[in-house]
Structure formats: structure tokens, C-alpha cells
Design a protein around this motif. Structure first.
Motif, PDB file in Angstrom:
ATOM      1  N   GLY A 150      39.343 -19.703  -2.967  1.00  0.00           N
ATOM      2  CA  GLY A 150      38.905 -19.368  -4.316  1.00  0.00           C
ATOM      3  C   GLY A 150      39.908 -18.524  -5.062  1.00  0.00           C
ATOM      4  O   GLY A 150      40.142 -18.716  -6.254  1.00  0.00           O
ATOM      5  N   GLN A 151      40.531 -17.548  -4.372  1.00  0.00           N
ATOM      6  CA  GLN A 151      41.515 -16.649  -4.962  1.00  0.00           C
ATOM      7  C   GLN A 151      42.599 -16.376  -3.928  1.00  0.00           C
ATOM      8  O   GLN A 151      42.402 -16.592  -2.731  1.00  0.00           O
ATOM      9  CB  GLN A 151      40.856 -15.329  -5.397  1.00  0.00           C
ATOM     10  CG  GLN A 151      39.866 -15.480  -6.544  1.00  0.00           C
ATOM     11  CD  GLN A 151      39.207 -14.160  -6.906  1.00  0.00           C
ATOM     12  OE1 GLN A 151      39.302 -13.177  -6.177  1.00  0.00           O
ATOM     13  NE2 GLN A 151      38.527 -14.136  -8.039  1.00  0.00           N
ATOM     14  N   THR A 168      38.907 -15.035  -0.018  1.00  0.00           N
ATOM     15  CA  THR A 168      37.831 -15.402  -0.941  1.00  0.00           C
ATOM     16  C   THR A 168      37.644 -16.911  -0.949  1.00  0.00           C
ATOM     17  O   THR A 168      38.600 -17.668  -1.167  1.00  0.00           O
ATOM     18  CB  THR A 168      38.140 -14.911  -2.368  1.00  0.00           C
ATOM     19  OG1 THR A 168      38.358 -13.505  -2.352  1.00  0.00           O
ATOM     20  CG2 THR A 168      36.979 -15.236  -3.307  1.00  0.00           C
ATOM     21  N   LYS A 170      35.986 -20.467  -2.463  1.00  0.00           N
ATOM     22  CA  LYS A 170      35.666 -21.010  -3.783  1.00  0.00           C
ATOM     23  C   LYS A 170      34.162 -21.036  -4.009  1.00  0.00           C
ATOM     24  O   LYS A 170      33.692 -20.883  -5.147  1.00  0.00           O
ATOM     25  CB  LYS A 170      36.257 -22.417  -3.905  1.00  0.00           C
ATOM     26  CG  LYS A 170      36.092 -23.039  -5.276  1.00  0.00           C
ATOM     27  CD  LYS A 170      36.783 -24.399  -5.341  1.00  0.00           C
ATOM     28  CE  LYS A 170      36.640 -25.020  -6.722  1.00  0.00           C
ATOM     29  NZ  LYS A 170      37.320 -26.339  -6.795  1.00  0.00           N
ATOM     30  N   PHE A 173      32.520 -17.515  -4.680  1.00  0.00           N
ATOM     31  CA  PHE A 173      33.562 -16.483  -4.510  1.00  0.00           C
ATOM     32  C   PHE A 173      33.169 -15.490  -3.420  1.00  0.00           C
ATOM     33  O   PHE A 173      33.303 -14.273  -3.562  1.00  0.00           O
ATOM     34  CB  PHE A 173      33.833 -15.765  -5.840  1.00  0.00           C
ATOM     35  CG  PHE A 173      34.592 -16.622  -6.810  1.00  0.00           C
ATOM     36  CD1 PHE A 173      35.962 -16.760  -6.717  1.00  0.00           C
ATOM     37  CD2 PHE A 173      33.919 -17.319  -7.804  1.00  0.00           C
ATOM     38  CE1 PHE A 173      36.660 -17.570  -7.601  1.00  0.00           C
ATOM     39  CE2 PHE A 173      34.596 -18.132  -8.693  1.00  0.00           C
ATOM     40  CZ  PHE A 173      35.983 -18.263  -8.591  1.00  0.00           C
ATOM     41  N   GLN A 175      33.369 -13.410  -0.100  1.00  0.00           N
ATOM     42  CA  GLN A 175      34.505 -12.697   0.484  1.00  0.00           C
ATOM     43  C   GLN A 175      34.342 -12.536   1.986  1.00  0.00           C
ATOM     44  O   GLN A 175      33.243 -12.223   2.482  1.00  0.00           O
ATOM     45  CB  GLN A 175      34.661 -11.318  -0.161  1.00  0.00           C
ATOM     46  CG  GLN A 175      35.095 -11.385  -1.620  1.00  0.00           C
ATOM     47  CD  GLN A 175      35.334 -10.016  -2.214  1.00  0.00           C
ATOM     48  OE1 GLN A 175      34.695  -9.036  -1.834  1.00  0.00           O
ATOM     49  NE2 GLN A 175      36.253  -9.931  -3.178  1.00  0.00           N
TER      50      GLN A 175
END
Length: 552
Positions: A150-151, A168, A170, A173, A175
Motif C-alpha cells: 500500500g505504501q 503497509t 493496500k 492500509f 500496518q
């Protein structure tokens, strides 16, 4: 009701794999925590296992990144409410299938279908956080999950995982703190980890010494502060991993009273880590709002690193290389005045979330104000830091060197000549690798040199005495035998000369002056070159490939 022994056998291996978006609830997290814990983390792209080194390289410009990185890992489920309704059905179905297979294998009889909620309520599975425990007394529900990134990954920079890796997904989001990694993924992530370890260390040192001016925070200052404050923690002096429990030296807490004598860390080992990631540190620092070191000082240090790598290689030492790049043949880092070189630096070390042109402009601005005088950066030894094992490389970054690979300023020349000559030919050639092999730096050329297996083309126009010395193969180190170095440079000069003729450049020599000019209309161009004496080391003229071989 299923017995504990059978349940332990069914849960010996994680269930799955499942997509996290299919089995996990939106509010999947331990009570009072903002993250889950992931084990045996694997990262993939296009069906191939990669590491964080590759996944954290962004695209150039403002183009949206559509690359999909799939991750897999083991997650401990500490509450059935962490699972979606569909997830509960998937997990219960696989548990029932394993139980049926176990019953057929052992010839027993199985009971009614298993229900996760019932297993947790009757204590066979315990409500807990997502930390994995290796205790053989407890049954743990472990799922192998997978999803998409995601990040970008965050290491030693996020509040939820200040000393760890935060990942993270997707989906929602969500964690995860990654606690263990697959061997392959870790091996492809070591540069990523080293860079952010060094950055975290530098920030901590700066926080301790805020009164020190930013201009004084050169690489050696950080090395000195690390050795002074971090290399030998006070708490590590007494605890020992291996000790005799009957030793009279143990105190009441079973800790030896006599302090250990830890191995002394050599300054050049630490300096080598900064050298390996100097490019990344420079490009990322110019994009930072709050600076922690002087970019001009570190950019000068970065430019000297390649020379020191080669000098180390001449002494049989691998020093200052990022992990996995120790034997890289083509390295564009060579000349502080080369525009192509500066472009390569930012392209090789892009900043997450910043377009490459923006970082390039900031780097150019940071270089505009030149340093006054030469800052001396040394990696000197002392009696207490003697390098008896030869695994560290001590160097003086400001001293001159007689290395045949040392680059010098390119002589002033007609722009038409410079336009015809490839930039790879305006710098000294990279040395051969430790086995004596070298490849022409032009992408379209397949010419290569193997100093232990010379071809007729390699031997063309090379002194017979040098060829005989090479063919006897009595030499051991490519970089420490001057005859081998002279022969190698002559072969490269001969090969480059053929390319220059193809490019329309003619080699001109008048006495001790060597130069080049366009092959057509030679009379209208001024010859360029540099004076070379017999005392100059090979390859030290302005155009290294044009230098006449030294007299033997």
C-alpha cells in the motif's frame, strides 16, 4: 471434541495462503495496538522474489506507479473477530480438511466440524496479541496471508515501530511490523537496512551534539562520535552468551564480574559503510527540509570514494562498496565535472516521493557555493587500532596517489572533438575484476580482455616482454603487478584507438604532446593534449587512453 494433541498436529504448519482482503476484518488489530506482527516476510514482483532495495525505487517524474508488489507472511490470529465471516469459513474448512486427512492416516474417527469461536472460548486457542510464541504447550492459529503493497516500507522512522520495519498493505492500509524475513528477501534488502541504520545513527549523533556546526559534520566526525559513544556500550561489558555456571566470578545475577574485552572497531570499517552509501546519503539529504550534514562536504567525500575503492583493490581489499556491487565493472562515478555523472547519481539513488529532476536541481544548488580550501578526511590507524587481519582499508582521502586509475581534469578541447568522443573514453578505464577480466564500457561493443587467456587481438601492438610476462602467469594480483597494469592499459588504449577512428577522431602526437582532433579538416583545429614525462605513472595524461606506454 478434538484433543489438544491432535489440534497441535493440525496447526503445526500455518493455514493458507489467503489474501488479506478475503480473510481479515476491517478492524483486525490487537486490543490497544495499531499494528499486527508479521513473520517470514517475503516480497515478490512479477513472480520473482525481490527485496526492499528494488521495491523502494520510485519511477521518474510525476508518473503514477502502477507496479504491483505482492507480500506474503505468517500472521498469528489472537481473536476470531479479526477474521471476516468469509475468512472464518475458509479457515474452518481447511481445519476440517486437515482433520479428515489426519483421521484417515491414523485410522481413527473424527468428531463434528470445528468452530473457531468454540476453540477460543473453551481455551484450546488462547485470546492474545499477534506476537508469535514458540511454546509447545500452546496451540496457535497461524495463517499464511498475502496482499499488495500500500505504501513504501518504513524502517526505524515510524512511531508504531521506532526500531523496526513497518509494512503497509493496500487493503485498508493495514500496518504490520515485520519481525522476521525470508532469507532471499532479506539478502536483497541489506542495502535498504544499512542506509536507514546509518541515517538513524547520524540523527542520534546530531541530537547529542547540536552545538556542533553543520559544516563540521563531515564523515570522519560521525565515525569518531560513533566509536566514542556507540561502539562499546557500557551494558555489553559484562554479559556473556557462553560461560561456566560454576565460575566463582559470577555475581548473584549470574553475570561475570570481570569485564569482557570487546574487539576494537577499526575507523576505516565504519568509514567504509559511509562510503558505500555516500551517494544515497547525499541525494536524500538535499531533499530533506531539516539538514543534518553539509551537502558540499559529503559530495566531495562521495567523489573521492571511487578512487579509494580502486586504491583498495590494488592492495587486494574490497572496501566502500554497497552489498552486492563489489564486483561491478562499469561505474559511471568518475569525474566531479562530468554532467553525465551527476545525472547518474540521482538516477541511481532516487528519493521516495520526489521527482528526479527536482532532486537534481536541489543538488546543483547545493554545489554552487564551493568549499574554501581542502578539508582533510582521513582514516588513519593508531597503535590501538592496528589492522593486523587486513579486513579494513585505511586511506587518506586528501592525499595524492600514484594509481594508474586516478582521473585528472579533462583538457580543454574543441567542442566538436568532445562531441565526437564518448564520455566513457574521457575517463581512466575501470580496472579489471580480481580474475583479470575487463569489458569495453560501450554498450554496443563486445570486446573483452582476459589477462590469463589473451587473444591475438588483445596482444596486438603490445610490447613482447609484457606479453611474455602475462603468458607465464606467474603474477598473482592484477592490481599490484606494474607490468600487468601497463599491459592492460596498452590493450585498452589500442582498443579505444580503433573506436576513435570509427567516431571520426584522429590521434595526434608531437614529441611529448598527445592529443585528438576530428579526422576531417584537421588543419582547422587546434591540437589538444598534455605534456607527459617519463616519471608520470601510466594513464596519468589528460586523456588516459592516449598516453604513450612508459619506458621499461
Amino acid at each position: 471434541m478434538i484433543s489438544r494433541r491432535v489440534l497441535q498436529e493440525l496447526l503445526q504448519q500455518p493455514l493458507g495462503p489467503y489474501h488479506d482482503k478475503d480473510v481479515l476484518n476491517e478492524a483486525c488489530r490487537p486490543l490497544g495496538q495499531s499494528k499486527l506482527f508479521l513473520y517470514s516476510f517475503v516480497l515478490e514482483h512479477n513472480g520473482r522474489v525481490i527485496g526492499l532495495d528494488q521495491s523502494e525505487t520510485p519511477l521518474d517524474g510525476q508518473v503514477e506507479d502502477h507496479r504491483k508488489f505482492r507480500f506474503r507472511g505468517t500472521l498469528k490470529i489472537g481473536d476470531p473477530d479479526w477474521l471476516s465471516d468469509w475468512g472464518v469459513k475458509l479457515v474452518e474448512a481447511e481445519l476440517d480438511l486437515r482433520w479428515s486427512e489426519c483421521t484417515l492416516r491414523e485410522g481413527g474417527r473424527r468428531g463434528p466440524p470445528l468452530a473457531l469461536k468454540e476453540l477460543f472460548d473453551n481455551g484450546q486457542l488462547k485470546y492474545s496479541g499477534s506476537e508469535h510464541r514458540d511454546s509447545s504447550d500452546d496451540c496457535e492459529l497461524l495463517l499464511r496471508i498475502q496482499g499488495e503493497r500500500g505504501q513504501p516500507a518504513v524502517f526505524m522512522r515510524a512511531d508504531p515501530a521506532k526500531d523496526g520495519l513497518l509494512w503497509t498493505s493496500k487493503d485498508q492500509f493495514r500496518q504490520y511490523e515485520v519481525l522476521t524475513m525470508d532469507v532471499a528477501t532479506y539478502s536483497f534488502s541489506e542495502n535498504f537496512f544499512w542506509r536507514y541504520r546509518l541515517l538513524a545513527l547520524m540523527k542520534e549523533i546530531v541530537d547529542r551534539y547540536r552545538y556542533v556546526s553543520i559544516e563540521s559534520r563531515d564523515p570522519e566526525w560521525f565515525v569518531d562520535k560513533y566509536i566514542q559513544d556507540f561502539a562499546y556500550p557500557e551494558g555489553d561489558k559484562h554479559p556473556r552468551v557462553i560461560y561456566d555456571s560454576a565460575d566463582s566470578d559470577l555475581d548473584e545475577e549470574r553475570v561475570p564480574r570481570t569485564p569482557r574485552q570487546p574487539v576494537r572497531v577499526h575507523k576505516s570499517e565504519i568509514l567504509g559503510l559511509f562510503a558505500a552509501h555516500a551517494e544515497w546519503l547525499v541525494t536524500n539529504e538535499v531533499a530533506r527540509r531539516h539538514k543534518i550534514f553539509n551537502v558540499k562536504v559529503w559530495d566531495k567525500f562521495r567523489k573521492r570514494v571511487k578512487k579509494e575503492r580502486r586504491e583498495a583493490a590494488r592492495n587486494g581489499v574490497v572496501w566502500g562498496w554497497p552489498i552486492g556491487q563489489e564486483s561491478r565493472v562499469e561505474d559511471p562515478i568518475s569525474s566531479a565535472s562530468s554532467e553525465e555523472d551527476e545525472d547518474y547519481i540521482v538516477e541511481r539513488n532516487p528519493v521516495i516521493g520526489k521527482p528526479t529532476p527536482l532532486v537534481q536541481r536541489k543538488l546543483e544548488i547545493a554545489r554552487k557555493k564551493r568549499l574554501n580550501g581542502r578539508k582533510r578526511i582521513e582514516s588513519s590507524t593508531s597503535e590501538s587500532e592496528s589492522d593486523v587481519q587486513g579486513h579494513a582499508y585505511a586511506s587518506d582521502f586528501s592525499g595524492d596517489s600514484d594509481s594508474p586509475w586516478e582521473p585528472e581534469e579533462f583538457p580543454t578541447a574543441d567542442k566538436e572533438v568532445l562531441r565526437l568522443v564518448p564520455w566513457q573514453f574521457t575517463i581512466p578505464p575501470d580496472p579489471p575484476d580480481p580474475t583479470g577480466r575487463w569489458q569495453c564500457p560501450l554498450p554496443s561493443c563486445q570486446y573483452n580482455i582476459d589477462l590469463r587467456h589473451l587473444t591475438e587481438e588483445n596482444k596486438r601492438d603490445v610490447d613482447d616482454r609484457i606479453i611474455r610476462h602475462l603468458m607465464r602467469k606467474e603474477w598473482q594480483n592484477v592490481y599490484m603487478d606494474n607490468v600487468v597494469v601497463r599491459g592492460f592499459l596498452q590493450m585498452v588504449r589500442n582498443h579505444y584507438g580503433g573506436h576513435l577512428t570509427e567516431f571520426g577522431v584522429k590521434i595526434v602526437k608531437e614529441g611529448n604532446r598527445v592529443g585528438s582532433l576530428p579526422a576531417i579538416d584537421c588543419a582547422t583545429h587546434i591540437r589538444i593534449g598534455t605534456t607527459r614525462t617519463d616519471q608520470s605513472p601510466p594513464g596519468r595524461c589528460g586523456l588516459s587512453f592516449l598516453a604513450a606506454p612508459p619506458s621499461s
